[in-house]
Write a protein that holds these residues in place. Structure first.
Motif, mmCIF file in Angstrom:
data_model
loop_
_atom_site.group_PDB
_atom_site.id
_atom_site.type_symbol
_atom_site.label_atom_id
_atom_site.label_comp_id
_atom_site.label_asym_id
_atom_site.label_seq_id
_atom_site.Cartn_x
_atom_site.Cartn_y
_atom_site.Cartn_z
ATOM 1 N N ASN A 102 16.993 21.676 41.790
ATOM 2 C CA ASN A 102 17.854 22.379 42.739
ATOM 3 C C ASN A 102 17.453 21.993 44.156
ATOM 4 O O ASN A 102 16.303 22.190 44.558
ATOM 5 C CB ASN A 102 17.737 23.900 42.556
ATOM 6 C CG ASN A 102 18.289 24.356 41.218
ATOM 7 O OD1 ASN A 102 19.487 24.301 40.988
ATOM 8 N ND2 ASN A 102 17.408 24.779 40.318
ATOM 9 N N ALA A 103 18.409 21.424 44.902
ATOM 10 C CA ALA A 103 18.152 20.987 46.276
ATOM 11 C C ALA A 103 19.001 21.811 47.237
ATOM 12 O O ALA A 103 20.134 22.194 46.907
ATOM 13 C CB ALA A 103 18.471 19.504 46.434
ATOM 14 N N ARG A 104 18.467 22.028 48.440
ATOM 15 C CA ARG A 104 19.230 22.713 49.484
ATOM 16 C C ARG A 104 18.744 22.212 50.843
ATOM 17 O O ARG A 104 17.602 21.750 50.981
ATOM 18 C CB ARG A 104 19.078 24.234 49.389
ATOM 19 C CG ARG A 104 17.676 24.749 49.657
ATOM 20 C CD ARG A 104 17.588 26.251 49.396
ATOM 21 N NE ARG A 104 16.337 26.825 49.833
ATOM 22 C CZ ARG A 104 15.223 26.822 49.134
ATOM 23 N NH1 ARG A 104 15.202 26.238 47.941
ATOM 24 N NH2 ARG A 104 14.121 27.372 49.610
ATOM 25 N N SER A 105 19.622 22.310 51.840
ATOM 26 C CA SER A 105 19.286 21.862 53.182
ATOM 27 C C SER A 105 20.237 22.518 54.169
ATOM 28 O O SER A 105 21.140 23.262 53.788
ATOM 29 C CB SER A 105 19.378 20.331 53.278
ATOM 30 O OG SER A 105 20.703 19.901 53.070
ATOM 31 N N GLU A 106 20.050 22.205 55.454
ATOM 32 C CA GLU A 106 20.911 22.762 56.491
ATOM 33 C C GLU A 106 22.219 21.991 56.606
ATOM 34 O O GLU A 106 23.278 22.580 56.805
ATOM 35 C CB GLU A 106 20.174 22.760 57.831
ATOM 36 C CG GLU A 106 18.957 23.683 57.846
ATOM 37 C CD GLU A 106 18.184 23.581 59.143
ATOM 38 O OE1 GLU A 106 18.513 22.718 59.984
ATOM 39 O OE2 GLU A 106 17.232 24.376 59.324
ATOM 40 N N GLN A 107 22.148 20.653 56.515
ATOM 41 C CA GLN A 107 23.347 19.827 56.594
ATOM 42 C C GLN A 107 23.328 18.788 55.479
ATOM 43 O O GLN A 107 22.309 18.561 54.835
ATOM 44 C CB GLN A 107 23.451 19.089 57.942
ATOM 45 C CG GLN A 107 23.588 19.978 59.146
ATOM 46 C CD GLN A 107 22.250 20.286 59.776
ATOM 47 O OE1 GLN A 107 21.333 19.481 59.712
ATOM 48 N NE2 GLN A 107 22.122 21.444 60.392
ATOM 49 N N VAL A 123 14.873 20.296 54.124
ATOM 50 C CA VAL A 123 15.289 19.992 52.751
ATOM 51 C C VAL A 123 14.257 20.533 51.768
ATOM 52 O O VAL A 123 13.050 20.325 51.932
ATOM 53 C CB VAL A 123 15.455 18.469 52.561
ATOM 54 C CG1 VAL A 123 15.908 18.167 51.139
ATOM 55 C CG2 VAL A 123 16.439 17.903 53.575
ATOM 56 N N ARG A 124 14.749 21.207 50.743
ATOM 57 C CA ARG A 124 13.889 21.703 49.658
ATOM 58 C C ARG A 124 14.445 21.205 48.331
ATOM 59 O O ARG A 124 15.654 21.281 48.098
ATOM 60 C CB ARG A 124 13.852 23.236 49.649
ATOM 61 C CG ARG A 124 13.449 23.866 50.984
ATOM 62 C CD ARG A 124 12.019 23.541 51.352
ATOM 63 N NE ARG A 124 11.671 24.059 52.651
ATOM 64 C CZ ARG A 124 11.064 25.229 52.861
ATOM 65 N NH1 ARG A 124 10.758 26.003 51.841
ATOM 66 N NH2 ARG A 124 10.776 25.614 54.094
ATOM 67 N N THR A 140 10.865 18.186 52.780
ATOM 68 C CA THR A 140 10.968 17.064 53.711
ATOM 69 C C THR A 140 12.108 17.369 54.682
ATOM 70 O O THR A 140 12.735 18.427 54.598
ATOM 71 C CB THR A 140 11.195 15.735 52.955
ATOM 72 O OG1 THR A 140 11.138 14.647 53.880
ATOM 73 C CG2 THR A 140 12.529 15.722 52.251
ATOM 74 N N GLU A 141 12.391 16.429 55.582
ATOM 75 C CA GLU A 141 13.468 16.634 56.560
ATOM 76 C C GLU A 141 14.727 15.854 56.229
ATOM 77 O O GLU A 141 15.773 16.113 56.812
ATOM 78 C CB GLU A 141 12.979 16.266 57.974
ATOM 79 C CG GLU A 141 12.115 17.333 58.606
ATOM 80 C CD GLU A 141 12.833 18.671 58.741
ATOM 81 O OE1 GLU A 141 13.971 18.680 59.251
ATOM 82 O OE2 GLU A 141 12.277 19.699 58.335
#
Length: 200
Positions: A102-107, A123-124, A140-141
């Motif tokens: 499962n990944a998530r981020s701001e953009q 980023v997670r 990470t970013e």
């Protein structure tokens, strides 16, 4: 002496005047909030061809089983550029055996017709543990996820936690499908969690 009624604005004129005033105020407010989206003189503003709110897409494999799911608060698609921009994307990478990633981020950006998804900003990437593998949490970013190769990669610093162990590196390539494997770039450091004490 009271002015003749013909000099007084009608109800419709009042409503039109109020509407124009509100439209002007709204346009000014948008310019103040998003000054970078205002095009210079003679240039057309960059506008999406369409916008989808609360976007959800599910992709299945040849057997009809879910292979990945993409969810975002907002999707903005630009036909001429062939890209879609995402706000608060969440990406699920299903596995034939074991828990999904499962990944998530701001953009995020969807490129190459969905072949590549670039996640950026806090980023997670997480995977819960099971009987065969330990839980893994990656930070990470920026992270590029490639569909056909089942590859997640970054050339920015990455931090991975697993059962108290911590690995840091300057970059990473992770093939997330089975058999899972990873390579790390630059100087890589691993800190192992202390072994639990056993009672005699």
């Amino acid at each position: 002496m009271n002015p003749p009624l013909s000099w007084l604005p009608s109800r419709r004129q009042w409503l039109l005047g109020i509407g124009f005033t509100l439209s002007g105020a709204l346009a000014w407010w948008q310019i103040q909030i998003h000054p970078d989206e205002v095009a210079p003189a003679g240039q057309r503003a960059r506008l999406p061809d369409y916008v989808a709110l609360n976007f959800t897409a599910l992709e299945t494999d040849a057997n009809g089983k879910p292979s990945r799911r993409l969810v975002a608060d907002e999707l903005r698609h630009y036909v001429a550029e062939g890209v879609s921009e995402l706000s608060q994307p969440r990406l699920t990478l299903f596995q034939p055996d074991g828990p999904p990633w499962n990944a998530r981020s701001e953009q995020g950006i969807v490129l190459a017709g969905g072949e590549q998804i670039r996640l950026s900003g806090d980023v997670r990437l997480d995977r819960q543990g099971d009987r065969q593998t330990r839980a893994t949490h990656l930070e990470t970013e920026r992270l590029d996820v490639w569909r056909t190769q089942a590859l997640a990669e970054t050339d920015l610093p990455v931090r991975i936690r697993s059962d108290g162990d911590v690995l840091t590196a300057k970059g990473m390539r992770l093939w997330y499908a089975e058999p899972m494997r990873a390579t790390f770039q630059g100087r890589t450091q691993i800190r192992f969690a202390p072994e639990p004490e056993t009672k005699p």
